[in-house]
Write an enzyme that holds these catalytic residues in place. Sequence first.
Site, PDB file in Angstrom:
ATOM      1  N   MET A  21      -7.840  -9.367  -4.261  1.00  0.00           N
ATOM      2  CA  MET A  21      -7.503 -10.136  -5.462  1.00  0.00           C
ATOM      3  C   MET A  21      -7.585 -11.630  -5.149  1.00  0.00           C
ATOM      4  O   MET A  21      -6.965 -12.457  -5.821  1.00  0.00           O
ATOM      5  CB  MET A  21      -6.107  -9.754  -5.961  1.00  0.00           C
ATOM      6  CG  MET A  21      -6.035  -8.287  -6.383  1.00  0.00           C
ATOM      7  SD  MET A  21      -4.789  -7.944  -7.626  1.00  0.00           S
ATOM      8  CE  MET A  21      -3.307  -8.430  -6.779  1.00  0.00           C
ATOM      9  N   LEU A  24      -7.332 -15.606  -0.321  1.00  0.00           N
ATOM     10  CA  LEU A  24      -7.574 -14.975   0.975  1.00  0.00           C
ATOM     11  C   LEU A  24      -6.783 -15.636   2.093  1.00  0.00           C
ATOM     12  O   LEU A  24      -6.647 -16.854   2.151  1.00  0.00           O
ATOM     13  CB  LEU A  24      -9.070 -15.051   1.322  1.00  0.00           C
ATOM     14  CG  LEU A  24     -10.037 -14.379   0.346  1.00  0.00           C
ATOM     15  CD1 LEU A  24     -11.451 -14.405   0.927  1.00  0.00           C
ATOM     16  CD2 LEU A  24      -9.621 -12.966  -0.010  1.00  0.00           C
ATOM     17  N   HIS A  25      -6.258 -14.797   2.977  1.00  0.00           N
ATOM     18  CA  HIS A  25      -5.585 -15.274   4.188  1.00  0.00           C
ATOM     19  C   HIS A  25      -6.194 -14.525   5.376  1.00  0.00           C
ATOM     20  O   HIS A  25      -7.129 -13.722   5.211  1.00  0.00           O
ATOM     21  CB  HIS A  25      -4.069 -15.067   4.087  1.00  0.00           C
ATOM     22  CG  HIS A  25      -3.680 -13.678   3.688  1.00  0.00           C
ATOM     23  ND1 HIS A  25      -3.905 -12.595   4.497  1.00  0.00           N
ATOM     24  CD2 HIS A  25      -3.114 -13.192   2.553  1.00  0.00           C
ATOM     25  CE1 HIS A  25      -3.481 -11.506   3.896  1.00  0.00           C
ATOM     26  NE2 HIS A  25      -2.997 -11.831   2.700  1.00  0.00           N
ATOM     27  N   HIS A  28      -7.049 -10.829   5.108  1.00  0.00           N
ATOM     28  CA  HIS A  28      -8.301 -10.488   4.433  1.00  0.00           C
ATOM     29  C   HIS A  28      -9.505 -10.769   5.339  1.00  0.00           C
ATOM     30  O   HIS A  28     -10.472 -10.008   5.355  1.00  0.00           O
ATOM     31  CB  HIS A  28      -8.470 -11.327   3.157  1.00  0.00           C
ATOM     32  CG  HIS A  28      -7.429 -11.101   2.115  1.00  0.00           C
ATOM     33  ND1 HIS A  28      -6.489 -12.050   1.780  1.00  0.00           N
ATOM     34  CD2 HIS A  28      -7.181 -10.031   1.327  1.00  0.00           C
ATOM     35  CE1 HIS A  28      -5.725 -11.587   0.822  1.00  0.00           C
ATOM     36  NE2 HIS A  28      -6.101 -10.369   0.532  1.00  0.00           N
ATOM     37  N   LYS A 140      -0.846  -3.105   5.240  1.00  0.00           N
ATOM     38  CA  LYS A 140       0.409  -3.623   4.689  1.00  0.00           C
ATOM     39  C   LYS A 140       0.747  -2.910   3.384  1.00  0.00           C
ATOM     40  O   LYS A 140       1.893  -2.585   3.129  1.00  0.00           O
ATOM     41  CB  LYS A 140       0.342  -5.137   4.460  1.00  0.00           C
ATOM     42  CG  LYS A 140       1.698  -5.675   3.978  1.00  0.00           C
ATOM     43  CD  LYS A 140       1.699  -7.169   3.865  1.00  0.00           C
ATOM     44  CE  LYS A 140       0.921  -7.653   2.674  1.00  0.00           C
ATOM     45  NZ  LYS A 140       1.511  -7.263   1.360  1.00  0.00           N
ATOM     46  N   ASP A 141      -0.285  -2.674   2.582  1.00  0.00           N
ATOM     47  CA  ASP A 141      -0.087  -1.916   1.340  1.00  0.00           C
ATOM     48  C   ASP A 141      -0.277  -0.440   1.668  1.00  0.00           C
ATOM     49  O   ASP A 141      -1.274   0.185   1.299  1.00  0.00           O
ATOM     50  CB  ASP A 141      -1.077  -2.401   0.281  1.00  0.00           C
ATOM     51  CG  ASP A 141      -0.847  -3.858  -0.059  1.00  0.00           C
ATOM     52  OD1 ASP A 141       0.260  -4.201  -0.473  1.00  0.00           O
ATOM     53  OD2 ASP A 141      -1.770  -4.670   0.136  1.00  0.00           O
TER      54      ASP A 141
HETATM   55  O1  PAF Z   1      -4.724  -4.943  -2.390  1.00  0.00           O
HETATM   56  C1  PAF Z   1      -5.240  -5.594  -3.328  1.00  0.00           C
HETATM   57  O2  PAF Z   1      -5.552  -6.774  -3.185  1.00  0.00           O
HETATM   58  C2  PAF Z   1      -5.497  -4.911  -4.662  1.00  0.00           C
HETATM   59  O3  PAF Z   1      -4.481  -4.014  -4.965  1.00  0.00           O
HETATM   60  C3  PAF Z   1      -6.872  -4.243  -4.756  1.00  0.00           C
HETATM   61  C4  PAF Z   1      -7.041  -3.104  -3.763  1.00  0.00           C
HETATM   62  C5  PAF Z   1      -7.965  -5.275  -4.530  1.00  0.00           C
HETATM   63  C6  PAF Z   1      -7.069  -3.654  -6.168  1.00  0.00           C
HETATM   64  O4  PAF Z   1      -6.959  -4.625  -7.147  1.00  0.00           O
END
Ligand code: PAF
Length: 272
Positions: A21, A24-25, A28, A140-141
């Site tokens: 999304m 960026l850090h 990413h 992390k997610d």
């Molecule tokens: O982790 C994220 O940045 C978002 O949930 C993703 C996977 C890009 C979906 O929008």
Amino acid sequence: MRAQAEHWRRDGLRIAVVPTMGSLHEGHLTLLRAARAAADLVVLTIFVNPTQFGPSEDLARYPRDEAGDLRKALPTGIDCAFCPDAASMYPPGAQTFVTVRELELPLCGQSRPGHFAGVATVVSKLFHLTRPHVAFFGEKDFQQLAVIRRMVRDLDFGIEIRGVAIVREPDGLAMSSRNAYLSAEERVQALALSRGLAAAAAAFAAGERAAEKLLAAALAPIAAAPLSRIDYVELRDAEELSPVEQVTRPVVLAMAVWVGKTRLLDNRVLRP
Ligand code: PAF
């Protein structure tokens, strides 16, 4: 995007995608570097997906800096950045959603109903558009990664999903675009999350296997941070995300904690 991806595929090239999304850090950038090492072509997607935000969440103020993101991403060797707008991703009348019924429900699903349906739907769309062979997501997610893995398996996407370890600031805070919201004092207190996980991991390494005790170790530093408010701190099976009382197989100690007005996530996998 799809025409380009089909063209690459016809030429026999292997495509990696890193959905983000933006904002960026280093976390990413680590995903992008891993993607670079795994494929002929790396596609970065940047899309702040409205369907994964609840009505009272931070969609409007979510940090956006596309030019800055591209400046950071280019040195990692990306081949393509796909940055669609909401109107083209969700044309009027869009009404089809992907849900991963059970894995969506616990943890973040409790306080963010509908969030994972938004994630699964947009990731499906991004996969259809970018036609990757392999896709990279941050650990992390953790629940998001579990949901995406299950969706890809259940719906036969035929895409390899790779999780990449959490990238932390030198003092232990897990990197997140939302860290930008923290005041100086909140930034200090946000360390309670990684300290809690470290305390639980130390107890685990010393032989503790009871969820109650491991959770107590994780909760202590958070209880000592007055600006924090717990959304959840839970020990769950690392694959099914089902509750665990005694650790006999890999588990995830997962937490979501508000620090001031910012909800932060962190987790640690414990393997017996
Ligand atoms: O982790 C994220 O940045 C978002 O949930 C993703 C996977 C890009 C979906 O929008």
